[in-house]
Design an enzyme around this catalytic site. Sequence first.
Site, PDB file in Angstrom:
ATOM      1  CB  CYS A  38     -18.927   8.014   9.765  1.00  0.00           C
ATOM      2  SG  CYS A  38     -20.629   8.494   9.464  1.00  0.00           S
ATOM      3  CB  CYS A  67     -34.660  11.187   4.566  1.00  0.00           C
ATOM      4  SG  CYS A  67     -33.965  12.852   4.577  1.00  0.00           S
ATOM      5  CD  GLU A  82     -25.942   4.055  16.171  1.00  0.00           C
ATOM      6  OE1 GLU A  82     -25.914   2.861  15.917  1.00  0.00           O
ATOM      7  OE2 GLU A  82     -26.819   4.824  15.741  1.00  0.00           O
ATOM      8  CB  CYS A 108     -32.154  13.341  11.931  1.00  0.00           C
ATOM      9  SG  CYS A 108     -32.109  14.586  10.630  1.00  0.00           S
TER      10      CYS A 108
HETATM   11  N1  SAH Z   1     -28.155  14.407   7.679  1.00  0.00           N
HETATM   12  C1  SAH Z   1     -27.087  14.570   6.775  1.00  0.00           C
HETATM   13  C2  SAH Z   1     -25.891  13.708   7.068  1.00  0.00           C
HETATM   14  C3  SAH Z   1     -26.125  12.272   7.496  1.00  0.00           C
HETATM   15  S1  SAH Z   1     -26.657  11.099   6.343  1.00  0.00           S
HETATM   16  C4  SAH Z   1     -27.546  14.360   5.355  1.00  0.00           C
HETATM   17  O1  SAH Z   1     -28.635  13.837   5.155  1.00  0.00           O
HETATM   18  O2  SAH Z   1     -26.811  14.736   4.446  1.00  0.00           O
HETATM   19  C5  SAH Z   1     -25.278  10.768   5.248  1.00  0.00           C
HETATM   20  C6  SAH Z   1     -25.728  10.319   3.858  1.00  0.00           C
HETATM   21  O3  SAH Z   1     -26.302   8.997   3.886  1.00  0.00           O
HETATM   22  C7  SAH Z   1     -26.779  11.232   3.263  1.00  0.00           C
HETATM   23  O4  SAH Z   1     -26.509  11.517   1.914  1.00  0.00           O
HETATM   24  C8  SAH Z   1     -28.019  10.391   3.400  1.00  0.00           C
HETATM   25  O5  SAH Z   1     -29.024  10.777   2.529  1.00  0.00           O
HETATM   26  C9  SAH Z   1     -27.490   9.007   3.116  1.00  0.00           C
HETATM   27  N2  SAH Z   1     -28.389   7.934   3.547  1.00  0.00           N
HETATM   28  C10 SAH Z   1     -29.345   7.976   4.499  1.00  0.00           C
HETATM   29  N3  SAH Z   1     -29.971   6.771   4.591  1.00  0.00           N
HETATM   30  C11 SAH Z   1     -29.384   5.956   3.686  1.00  0.00           C
HETATM   31  C12 SAH Z   1     -29.566   4.576   3.334  1.00  0.00           C
HETATM   32  N4  SAH Z   1     -30.453   3.824   3.945  1.00  0.00           N
HETATM   33  N5  SAH Z   1     -28.772   4.067   2.371  1.00  0.00           N
HETATM   34  C13 SAH Z   1     -27.824   4.831   1.775  1.00  0.00           C
HETATM   35  N6  SAH Z   1     -27.594   6.127   2.085  1.00  0.00           N
HETATM   36  C14 SAH Z   1     -28.371   6.687   3.017  1.00  0.00           C
HETATM   37 FE1  SF4 Z   2     -31.616  13.258   8.770  1.00  0.00          FE
HETATM   38 FE2  SF4 Z   2     -32.338  12.719   6.251  1.00  0.00          FE
HETATM   39 FE3  SF4 Z   2     -29.718  12.921   6.895  1.00  0.00          FE
HETATM   40 FE4  SF4 Z   2     -31.201  10.830   7.738  1.00  0.00          FE
HETATM   41  S1  SF4 Z   2     -30.667  11.331   5.627  1.00  0.00           S
HETATM   42  S2  SF4 Z   2     -29.763  12.010   8.958  1.00  0.00           S
HETATM   43  S3  SF4 Z   2     -33.206  11.813   8.126  1.00  0.00           S
HETATM   44  S4  SF4 Z   2     -31.263  14.554   6.972  1.00  0.00           S
END
Ligand code: SAH
Ligand code: SF4
Length: 350
Positions: free
Chosen positions: A113, A124, A98, A120
Amino acid sequence: MSNLETSEKTNLFGLSIPELEDFVVSIGLEKFRAKQIYKWIYTKNSRDFDEITDLSKKAREILKEKAQLGELTLIAREISNDGTEKFLFATSEGEKVESVLMYFDDQSSHSACISSQVGCAVACPFCATGTLGFKKNLSAAQIAEQIQFMQNISDKRIDNVVYMGQGEPLNNYDNVVKSINIIREDIGIGVRHITVSTSGVIHRIEQLGDLDLQITLALSLHDPTDEGRDFLVPINKKWPVFEVIESLKDYYNKTNRRVTIEYVMLKDVNDSDEKAQQLGYLIKDLHCHVNLIPYNQTDVHDPFQRSSNAQIKSFKNILMKTSFNKTVTIRKERGHDINAACGQLANKHA
Ligand code: SAH
Ligand code: SF4
């Protein structure tokens, strides 16, 4: 059968000029054809040999038989009310990838993006990608090709790239670094317009700092305490808050590049004034910019809620006051209606 044919073709996307030269010579074409093909792939975003009009018809036929311009195929494209576009691509092995294209400043600037993995492993709890689990690392070419493909489809030049799609980029370190080189040298987007976002893989942050690429590094912090972050960003159990902040200080010392602290605003979870104070002290001596991300709902049953605008403002003001003196921005939401906003990428399409 057709899959087999495809996989036997050489993918020219991501090859260097010497590699392309070796390839064209190996199929009986003149060496200088390599530079022509290269120009069409990267300056015209060509994905079809028939577009390469300075090759003879015969040369194009040979190329079509032996090679392909990229391996991704488009499965779905959705357009949001705010103009954001979400793309679902498939790799030649059938994995789904995506990517999101965003328009800023009255359409004059375009940000991509991109995904670095399928799924992953970090898991989280507030992130839709995390619920997929880890599926696969993308290759360097598969990562960079997302940009070339979006430029081809949209006919827009992409100015900024963020590694904030699916995946933890630093868990696919070698391919991500190689992809940055393709994006920089071949696609031609300056390193200062490239941001890698990580949940905090410390040994990789150290390696990246040594490379001194001049990209922007963003850390998904989301809580200033180990107790809170162990829950929100489970990788924290391995690399705790204090160590990750120290690694960012080292990163700054090596590269002279200010880092970004990302902080998702979750109502009554991590958004209190007290958390803002704790965060302020934690990053007081770190050269950083703070980006607050209003939470995006991932599905109707998820337990999290977005902080109120008033609380986000209060959090921001605490960090900006003189004792902390941080620059703080609030991320502008994009593509929520098509599940293209941060954290909503989970291979679901209408
Ligand atoms: N895995 C990497 C990059 C992808 S996520 C990382 O976690 O940094 C990009 C950003 O979106 C990260 O800061 C992540 O924590 C945030 N993010 C993830 N889920 C989210 C959500 N549901 N709402 C807002 N931000 C979110
Ligand atoms: Fe992976 Fe967490 Fe980033 Fe989502 S926010 S892509 S689970 S590291």
